[in-house]
Design an enzyme around this catalytic site. Sequence first.
Site, PDB file in Angstrom:
ATOM      1  N   ASN A 123       1.196   0.056   5.470  1.00  0.00           N
ATOM      2  CA  ASN A 123       1.540  -0.662   4.609  1.00  0.00           C
ATOM      3  C   ASN A 123       2.645  -1.770   4.854  1.00  0.00           C
ATOM      4  O   ASN A 123       3.363  -2.304   5.671  1.00  0.00           O
ATOM      5  CB  ASN A 123       2.943   0.187   3.317  1.00  0.00           C
ATOM      6  CG  ASN A 123       3.342  -0.765   2.140  1.00  0.00           C
ATOM      7  OD1 ASN A 123       3.262  -1.478   1.705  1.00  0.00           O
ATOM      8  ND2 ASN A 123       4.309  -0.504   2.084  1.00  0.00           N
TER       9      ASN A 123
ATOM     10  N   CYS B  85       0.721  -1.380   0.341  1.00  0.00           N
ATOM     11  CA  CYS B  85      -0.296  -0.153  -0.281  1.00  0.00           C
ATOM     12  C   CYS B  85       1.011   1.248  -0.257  1.00  0.00           C
ATOM     13  O   CYS B  85       2.440   1.335  -0.128  1.00  0.00           O
ATOM     14  CB  CYS B  85      -0.969   0.123   0.821  1.00  0.00           C
ATOM     15  SG  CYS B  85      -2.495  -1.973   2.105  1.00  0.00           S
TER      16      CYS B  85
ATOM     17  N   LEU C  40      -6.371  -8.774   3.059  1.00  0.00           N
ATOM     18  CA  LEU C  40      -7.294  -8.917   4.386  1.00  0.00           C
ATOM     19  C   LEU C  40      -8.167  -7.998   4.279  1.00  0.00           C
ATOM     20  O   LEU C  40      -8.061  -7.299   4.572  1.00  0.00           O
ATOM     21  CB  LEU C  40      -6.201  -9.709   5.789  1.00  0.00           C
ATOM     22  CG  LEU C  40      -5.337 -10.105   5.852  1.00  0.00           C
ATOM     23  CD1 LEU C  40      -4.317 -10.018   6.472  1.00  0.00           C
ATOM     24  CD2 LEU C  40      -5.596 -11.879   5.536  1.00  0.00           C
TER      25      LEU C  40
END
Length: 313
Positions: A80, A9, A58
Amino acid sequence: LKEESLSMCGIAGILGEPEGGRIKAMLRVMRHRGPDQTGRFDDATGLCALGHNRLSILDLSPAGCQPMVDASGRYRVVFNGEIFNYLELRQELPDYPFKSQSDTEVLLAAYARWGERCLDKLIGIFAFAVWDTQEQTLFAARDRFGVKPFYYAHGPHPQSLIFASEIKAVHAAGIPRVPDPENWALYLTRGTKQEGLNGTFWKDVQELTAGHQLCWRDGKTTIRRWYNLAQQTGDAYDPRPLEAVKEEYRSLLHDSIRLRFRADVPVGICLSGGLDSATLLASVRAVQGTESNVKAFTFVTGDPNYDERPWVE
């Protein structure tokens, strides 16, 4: 497809000065890191702005979006990476009112419960930052071996702090793009930056070193090491019989795979003809059984001097 280099991320933050639209610019240049959702948080005091680009692995629902707030409303996190043992940690927090099935919320709950001591409990790859709205402080940390990136710089005001997952996002926040000739020269001649320094190829842009944590409070940034491999391993000599060591190693390897193959999206392996990836694939079969649906991928060039296709097959 989840693979270590793709499991990412983008995080961003500006502290100690008005963000002036720069968080949006930082997230825009890191859009490729997280195409599933973009979010931001702005503290009422104007001292902190956080941003996040999400790649869902997730809990794919909106409950896993970031920046995420804890149950008390005190903490905000941008994260992240992945906390592989999040299910086990969740069991250690039975009284926390979880609202999602994400590892992000477990990380946030762990920090709310244990503070910086939560780092020793985490098994994973991570770079995260937590803003404490009560104390007006930021705590950030990078995983033990620096798998996940964390770059930072001090803005136009010496007391401010800018951080992001990528250097170009720091530049997008207004830090000048000026090369650091010493680090460039060392890299071009020796293949490495100056050892022991946390500088980058760009002046004024620093890298939070692997296994280190950062705290920003009242315009002052402090950094310290939280993980030391040499101290953790101690004496390398093991007096046990070889078979006992081999069995422990195999058990640890299988346990690592069991933890790392948790995902709500398909999981794949990049398979070369070498021992390491072949061992991993064999271990996945040992852990998951013959019903495993893990996909294997490889790279071929069509040149027999370079292809490892015969060993892959």
